[in-house]
Write a protein that holds these residues in place. Structure first.
Motif, PDB file in Angstrom:
ATOM      1  N   PHE A 124      16.648  54.811  -1.706  1.00  0.00           N
ATOM      2  CA  PHE A 124      17.012  54.404  -0.638  1.00  0.00           C
ATOM      3  C   PHE A 124      16.067  54.371   0.197  1.00  0.00           C
ATOM      4  O   PHE A 124      15.852  53.588   0.760  1.00  0.00           O
ATOM      5  N   ASP A 125      14.600  54.657  -0.531  1.00  0.00           N
ATOM      6  CA  ASP A 125      13.283  54.284  -0.415  1.00  0.00           C
ATOM      7  C   ASP A 125      13.200  52.773  -0.816  1.00  0.00           C
ATOM      8  O   ASP A 125      12.363  51.746   0.249  1.00  0.00           O
ATOM      9  N   ILE A 126      13.057  52.307  -2.158  1.00  0.00           N
ATOM     10  CA  ILE A 126      13.346  51.209  -2.816  1.00  0.00           C
ATOM     11  C   ILE A 126      13.887  50.532  -2.019  1.00  0.00           C
ATOM     12  O   ILE A 126      13.145  49.458  -0.927  1.00  0.00           O
ATOM     13  N   LEU A 127      15.443  50.508  -1.068  1.00  0.00           N
ATOM     14  CA  LEU A 127      15.263  49.395  -0.297  1.00  0.00           C
ATOM     15  C   LEU A 127      14.696  49.679   0.972  1.00  0.00           C
ATOM     16  O   LEU A 127      14.904  48.132   2.167  1.00  0.00           O
ATOM     17  N   ARG A 128      14.812  50.361   2.061  1.00  0.00           N
ATOM     18  CA  ARG A 128      14.276  50.815   3.541  1.00  0.00           C
ATOM     19  C   ARG A 128      13.465  49.763   3.230  1.00  0.00           C
ATOM     20  O   ARG A 128      12.884  49.368   4.217  1.00  0.00           O
ATOM     21  N   ARG A 129      12.247  49.682   2.065  1.00  0.00           N
ATOM     22  CA  ARG A 129      11.385  49.139   2.497  1.00  0.00           C
ATOM     23  C   ARG A 129      11.042  47.542   1.798  1.00  0.00           C
ATOM     24  O   ARG A 129      10.898  46.640   2.642  1.00  0.00           O
ATOM     25  N   VAL A 130      12.055  47.396   1.259  1.00  0.00           N
ATOM     26  CA  VAL A 130      12.730  45.627   0.745  1.00  0.00           C
ATOM     27  C   VAL A 130      13.192  45.146   2.666  1.00  0.00           C
ATOM     28  O   VAL A 130      12.389  44.413   2.817  1.00  0.00           O
ATOM     29  N   SER A 131      13.762  45.943   2.965  1.00  0.00           N
ATOM     30  CA  SER A 131      14.567  46.278   4.188  1.00  0.00           C
ATOM     31  C   SER A 131      13.277  45.633   5.417  1.00  0.00           C
ATOM     32  O   SER A 131      13.699  44.658   6.361  1.00  0.00           O
ATOM     33  N   GLN A 132      12.376  46.217   5.377  1.00  0.00           N
ATOM     34  CA  GLN A 132      11.366  45.704   6.534  1.00  0.00           C
ATOM     35  C   GLN A 132      10.384  44.523   6.058  1.00  0.00           C
ATOM     36  O   GLN A 132       9.998  44.445   6.966  1.00  0.00           O
ATOM     37  N   ASP A 133      10.188  44.425   4.458  1.00  0.00           N
ATOM     38  CA  ASP A 133       9.231  43.504   3.880  1.00  0.00           C
ATOM     39  C   ASP A 133       9.810  42.456   4.933  1.00  0.00           C
ATOM     40  O   ASP A 133       9.755  41.356   5.257  1.00  0.00           O
ATOM     41  N   ARG A 134      11.341  42.134   4.822  1.00  0.00           N
ATOM     42  CA  ARG A 134      12.679  40.875   4.645  1.00  0.00           C
ATOM     43  C   ARG A 134      12.611  40.802   5.983  1.00  0.00           C
ATOM     44  O   ARG A 134      13.510  39.315   6.701  1.00  0.00           O
ATOM     45  N   ASN A 135      12.605  41.373   6.825  1.00  0.00           N
ATOM     46  CA  ASN A 135      13.011  42.052   8.206  1.00  0.00           C
ATOM     47  C   ASN A 135      14.503  41.531   7.932  1.00  0.00           C
ATOM     48  O   ASN A 135      14.699  40.608   9.207  1.00  0.00           O
ATOM     49  N   VAL A 136      15.023  42.237   7.476  1.00  0.00           N
ATOM     50  CA  VAL A 136      16.478  42.566   7.486  1.00  0.00           C
ATOM     51  C   VAL A 136      17.013  43.955   7.473  1.00  0.00           C
ATOM     52  O   VAL A 136      16.694  44.667   7.158  1.00  0.00           O
ATOM     53  N   LYS A 137      18.488  44.200   8.405  1.00  0.00           N
ATOM     54  CA  LYS A 137      18.554  45.389   8.589  1.00  0.00           C
ATOM     55  C   LYS A 137      19.026  45.198   7.705  1.00  0.00           C
ATOM     56  O   LYS A 137      19.667  45.146   6.192  1.00  0.00           O
ATOM     57  N   LEU A 138      19.009  47.040   7.169  1.00  0.00           N
ATOM     58  CA  LEU A 138      19.423  47.406   5.912  1.00  0.00           C
ATOM     59  C   LEU A 138      20.774  47.607   5.358  1.00  0.00           C
ATOM     60  O   LEU A 138      20.942  47.623   4.229  1.00  0.00           O
ATOM     61  N   HIS A 139      22.009  47.478   6.115  1.00  0.00           N
ATOM     62  CA  HIS A 139      23.579  47.482   5.663  1.00  0.00           C
ATOM     63  C   HIS A 139      23.344  46.353   5.249  1.00  0.00           C
ATOM     64  O   HIS A 139      24.248  45.524   4.216  1.00  0.00           O
ATOM     65  N   GLN A 140      22.480  44.866   5.656  1.00  0.00           N
ATOM     66  CA  GLN A 140      22.871  43.187   5.173  1.00  0.00           C
ATOM     67  C   GLN A 140      22.027  43.512   4.055  1.00  0.00           C
ATOM     68  O   GLN A 140      22.270  42.502   3.221  1.00  0.00           O
ATOM     69  N   LEU A 141      21.003  43.821   3.834  1.00  0.00           N
ATOM     70  CA  LEU A 141      19.943  44.072   2.336  1.00  0.00           C
ATOM     71  C   LEU A 141      21.208  44.460   1.381  1.00  0.00           C
ATOM     72  O   LEU A 141      21.514  43.696   0.324  1.00  0.00           O
ATOM     73  N   ALA A 142      21.978  45.725   1.454  1.00  0.00           N
ATOM     74  CA  ALA A 142      22.856  46.890   1.039  1.00  0.00           C
ATOM     75  C   ALA A 142      24.488  44.952   0.620  1.00  0.00           C
ATOM     76  O   ALA A 142      24.593  45.488  -0.880  1.00  0.00           O
ATOM     77  N   ALA A 143      24.419  44.889   1.400  1.00  0.00           N
ATOM     78  CA  ALA A 143      25.956  44.044   1.321  1.00  0.00           C
ATOM     79  C   ALA A 143      25.533  42.878   0.075  1.00  0.00           C
ATOM     80  O   ALA A 143      26.329  42.410  -0.660  1.00  0.00           O
ATOM     81  N   SER A 144      24.223  42.082   0.294  1.00  0.00           N
ATOM     82  CA  SER A 144      24.155  41.325  -0.786  1.00  0.00           C
ATOM     83  C   SER A 144      23.577  41.745  -1.719  1.00  0.00           C
ATOM     84  O   SER A 144      24.113  40.617  -2.797  1.00  0.00           O
ATOM     85  N   ILE A 145      23.099  42.731  -2.083  1.00  0.00           N
ATOM     86  CA  ILE A 145      22.329  43.206  -3.266  1.00  0.00           C
ATOM     87  C   ILE A 145      23.656  43.373  -4.168  1.00  0.00           C
ATOM     88  O   ILE A 145      24.374  43.022  -5.067  1.00  0.00           O
ATOM     89  N   VAL A 146      25.587  43.944  -3.476  1.00  0.00           N
ATOM     90  CA  VAL A 146      26.377  43.888  -3.941  1.00  0.00           C
ATOM     91  C   VAL A 146      27.385  42.770  -4.365  1.00  0.00           C
ATOM     92  O   VAL A 146      27.426  42.844  -5.780  1.00  0.00           O
ATOM     93  N   GLU A 147      27.011  41.783  -3.493  1.00  0.00           N
ATOM     94  CA  GLU A 147      27.583  41.246  -3.816  1.00  0.00           C
ATOM     95  C   GLU A 147      26.996  39.951  -5.075  1.00  0.00           C
ATOM     96  O   GLU A 147      27.797  38.895  -5.996  1.00  0.00           O
ATOM     97  N   LYS A 148      25.442  40.279  -4.832  1.00  0.00           N
ATOM     98  CA  LYS A 148      25.089  39.381  -5.828  1.00  0.00           C
ATOM     99  C   LYS A 148      25.149  39.980  -7.644  1.00  0.00           C
ATOM    100  O   LYS A 148      25.347  39.493  -8.421  1.00  0.00           O
ATOM    101  N   VAL A 149      25.522  41.404  -7.351  1.00  0.00           N
ATOM    102  CA  VAL A 149      25.718  42.357  -8.543  1.00  0.00           C
ATOM    103  C   VAL A 149      27.153  41.693  -8.711  1.00  0.00           C
ATOM    104  O   VAL A 149      26.850  41.816 -10.148  1.00  0.00           O
ATOM    105  N   THR A 150      28.165  42.011  -8.163  1.00  0.00           N
ATOM    106  CA  THR A 150      29.489  42.118  -8.222  1.00  0.00           C
ATOM    107  C   THR A 150      30.283  40.736  -8.205  1.00  0.00           C
ATOM    108  O   THR A 150      31.324  41.004  -8.929  1.00  0.00           O
ATOM    109  N   GLY A 151      29.295  39.945  -7.625  1.00  0.00           N
ATOM    110  CA  GLY A 151      29.939  38.259  -7.265  1.00  0.00           C
ATOM    111  C   GLY A 151      31.045  38.813  -6.201  1.00  0.00           C
ATOM    112  O   GLY A 151      31.944  38.132  -6.139  1.00  0.00           O
TER     113      GLY A 151
END
Length: 239
Positions: free
Chosen positions: A192-219
């Motif tokens: 969770f700390d990793i996701l939060r830091r990336v979210s802050q660095d990219r200025n992207v909402k946490l749930h949007q970042l999470a969705a992009s990760i899931v879609e990238k990995v699972t297709g």
């Protein structure tokens, strides 16, 4: 002065108001007609009436720019006219409504703000009998109650929608956490700390970042939680 916004389910609200004026009209003389006009910033709109003619009479005042409804809206005070034929304040309205003799406009308030006006039109110059005044006052008292109830229902629906969205968002984040935990071999807190830091660095909402990760990995897009409405309880005794 800010006016309260109309309830979300405006059709249901207007049906309830129509029921109110229809019931009230039954306690009045045969020629009595009722309407409820709600005001906006620069105008008003008739939202309920016991007779179609009552809505036309409201509209006549709107078109001519004069009449007891407009005066009640402007002043926030009740307007009563026992005989329009002897009243010289609204000549254009009077000429367009020859069948109307008496008019009473009762302001409708909600939280000290003027909502609109409840109006009764009669063809009797002797005024309304006492039982008719009782029905009018009861109806006027019910409108703010209906307004508050409708707003409360709308707010509950909004809270429900927000809660469902929050749970859906959490489900997406949990899927991404599982992926990060496997890839980084870390705990859920560390993921969770990793996701939060990336979210802050990219200025992207946490749930949007999470969705992009899931879609990238699972297709595939992340799975959203499914919510089913509880079954409605049927009233009445069992046979």
């Amino acid at each position: 002065m800010n006016r309260p916004s109309l309830p979300t389910d405006i059709e249901e609200f207007e049906r309830a108001l129509t029921d109110c004026v229809t019931i009230a009209a039954q306690a009045m003389p045969d020629r009595a007609m009722l309407s409820i006009a709600l005001c906006g910033d620069d105008d008003f709109r008739t939202v309920a009436c016991s007779h179609a003619r009552a809505e036309l009479l409201d509209g006549l005042q709107q078109a001519t720019g004069q009449g007891p409804v407009l005066d009640a809206l402007d002043t926030g005070k009740a307007v009563t006219v026992l005989d329009l034929a002897t009243d010289s304040r609204w000549p254009h309205f009077v000429s367009g409504a020859p069948e109307v003799r008496g008019v009473h406009c009762e302001p409708l308030e909600f939280e000290s703000v003027l909502l609109g006006v409840l109006t009764v039109y009669t063809g009797d110059a002797e005024g309304l009998p006492e039982q008719a005044w009782v029905a009018l006052r009861v109806t006027a008292a019910h409108v703010p109650v209906l307004f508050r109830t409708s707003l409360d229902v709308a707010r509950l629906r909004e809270v429900e929608a927000q809660l469902k969205e929050a749970l859906n968002t959490r489900a997406i984040i949990d899927q991404a956490l599982g992926i990060v935990m496997v890839q980084r071999r870390c705990t859920a807190r560390e993921a969770f700390d990793i996701l939060r830091r990336v979210s802050q660095d990219r200025n992207v909402k946490l749930h949007q970042l999470a969705a992009s990760i899931v879609e990238k990995v699972t297709g595939r897009p992340p799975q959203r939680s499914r919510f089913e409405e509880p079954p409605r309880r049927v009233s009445g005794r069992r046979p």
